[in-house]
Design a protein around this motif. Structure first.
Motif, short mmCIF file in Angstrom:
data_model
loop_
_atom_site.label_atom_id
_atom_site.label_comp_id
_atom_site.label_asym_id
_atom_site.label_seq_id
_atom_site.Cartn_x
_atom_site.Cartn_y
_atom_site.Cartn_z
N HIS A 73 0.83 -1.21 0.00
CA HIS A 73 0.00 0.00 0.00
C HIS A 73 0.87 1.26 0.00
O HIS A 73 0.53 2.25 -0.63
CB HIS A 73 -0.93 0.00 1.21
N PHE A 74 1.97 1.17 0.70
CA PHE A 74 2.90 2.31 0.80
C PHE A 74 3.44 2.65 -0.59
O PHE A 74 3.40 3.81 -1.03
CB PHE A 74 4.05 1.94 1.75
N ALA A 75 3.93 1.61 -1.29
CA ALA A 75 4.50 1.83 -2.63
C ALA A 75 3.43 2.33 -3.60
O ALA A 75 3.66 3.26 -4.37
CB ALA A 75 5.11 0.54 -3.14
N LYS A 76 2.25 1.71 -3.51
CA LYS A 76 1.15 2.09 -4.40
C LYS A 76 0.76 3.56 -4.19
O LYS A 76 0.54 4.29 -5.15
CB LYS A 76 -0.05 1.17 -4.11
N HIS A 77 0.73 3.97 -2.95
CA HIS A 77 0.35 5.35 -2.66
C HIS A 77 1.44 6.33 -3.09
O HIS A 77 1.14 7.40 -3.61
CB HIS A 77 0.07 5.51 -1.17
N LEU A 78 2.69 5.94 -2.91
CA LEU A 78 3.78 6.83 -3.33
C LEU A 78 3.82 7.00 -4.85
O LEU A 78 4.10 8.08 -5.35
CB LEU A 78 5.13 6.29 -2.84
N ILE A 79 3.54 5.91 -5.57
CA ILE A 79 3.52 5.98 -7.05
C ILE A 79 2.48 7.00 -7.50
O ILE A 79 2.65 7.68 -8.50
CB ILE A 79 3.24 4.59 -7.66
#
Lengths: 98, 151
Positions: free
Chosen positions: A76-82
């Motif tokens: 979720h962290f990576a998805k949100h940062l993207i």
């Protein structure tokens, strides 16, 4: 954990939003910039500040480490940062209906 | 882009905890890269502990941080946009000179990448295209049947 959707803004402003979001996550985790840098194995904490001030980006190769340090799900962290760093890629991967 | 003016000979305090003399040196070292478009400007900031930071920004629209310079106590730290430490020094004059060298090398690296790409294209041209052009009969016969089918 769910995260609010990022607005479509110029890259610089999106990075600032990402920085603000990361700062909030760090505050929730009860960490100082120095403590987070230590967990991430950084010699100085200046890069944490650079990212939080919206000038640098969390490198892809250390996104998992950042997520773990901040106590959030790495996917979720990576998805949100993207969403902030590569909004068009995010749109194509997660928003375009197949 | 933030354009910061530093009046010469003014008081020692400058924005975000920097001293005018420091900023003058840093901006002098970085400003030569503005006309070429390698950098689009710089901005100032500070860490949560109040340590000053200077960010050199890349070309628009991204304006990613190319280099970040921080002063931690007496030490100046130069990092790239991914947090890699490039240089640490406690002497600003030497630090600014070396920072300028890093930028020059960065420019060389870009030129080297372009040269490598050009060489690869040239190699491809020499290996694939030139032999094809050197044998026109073979090329014509290669395209003759599909063209005939279209006619």
């Amino acid at each position: 954990m769910t995260f609010a959707k990022a607005e479509l803004l110029p890259p610089k402003q999106l990075r600032k939003q990402a920085g603000t979001w990361l700062k909030e996550l760090r505050a929730k985790a009860g960490l100082s910039q120095i403590q987070l840098a230590k967990i991430l194995g950084l010699k100085y904490y200046t890069f944490v500040s650079q990212v939080e001030n919206g000038f640098g980006r969390v490198p892809v190769e250390s996104m998992e480490a950042w997520a773990n340090a901040l106590g959030v799900d790495s996917s979720h962290f990576a998805k949100h940062l993207i969403q902030f760093y590569e909004p068009e890629l995010h749109r194509l991967l997660f928003e375009v209906k197949r | 882009m933030n354009v910061v003016n530093f009046p010469l000979g003014s008081a020692t305090e400058a924005p975000d905890g920097w001293r005018h003399a420091e900023l003058q040196r840093l901006t002098n070292a970085c400003s030569v890269y503005l006309p070429s478009g390698q950098a689009s400007g710089w901005e100032l900031g500070e860490t949560d502990c109040g340590d000053p930071q200077f960010y050199l920004l890349g070309p628009a629209p991204e304006q990613d941080c190319i280099l970040s310079i921080s002063r931690l106590g007496r030490v100046y730290v130069l990092e790239d946009g991914s947090g890699r430490i490039i240089l640490e020094h406690d002497n600003l004059l030497l630090f600014a000179e070396q920072a300028a060298t890093v930028l020059r090398n960065k420019k060389r690296a870009i030129l080297a990448q372009i040269a490598a790409a050009w060489c690869a294209m040239r190699e491809f041209y020499e290996e694939r295209i030139e032999p094809a052009l050197a044998e026109p009969v073979e090329v014509i016969s290669h395209f003759a049947s599909p063209l005939g089918a279209l006619a």
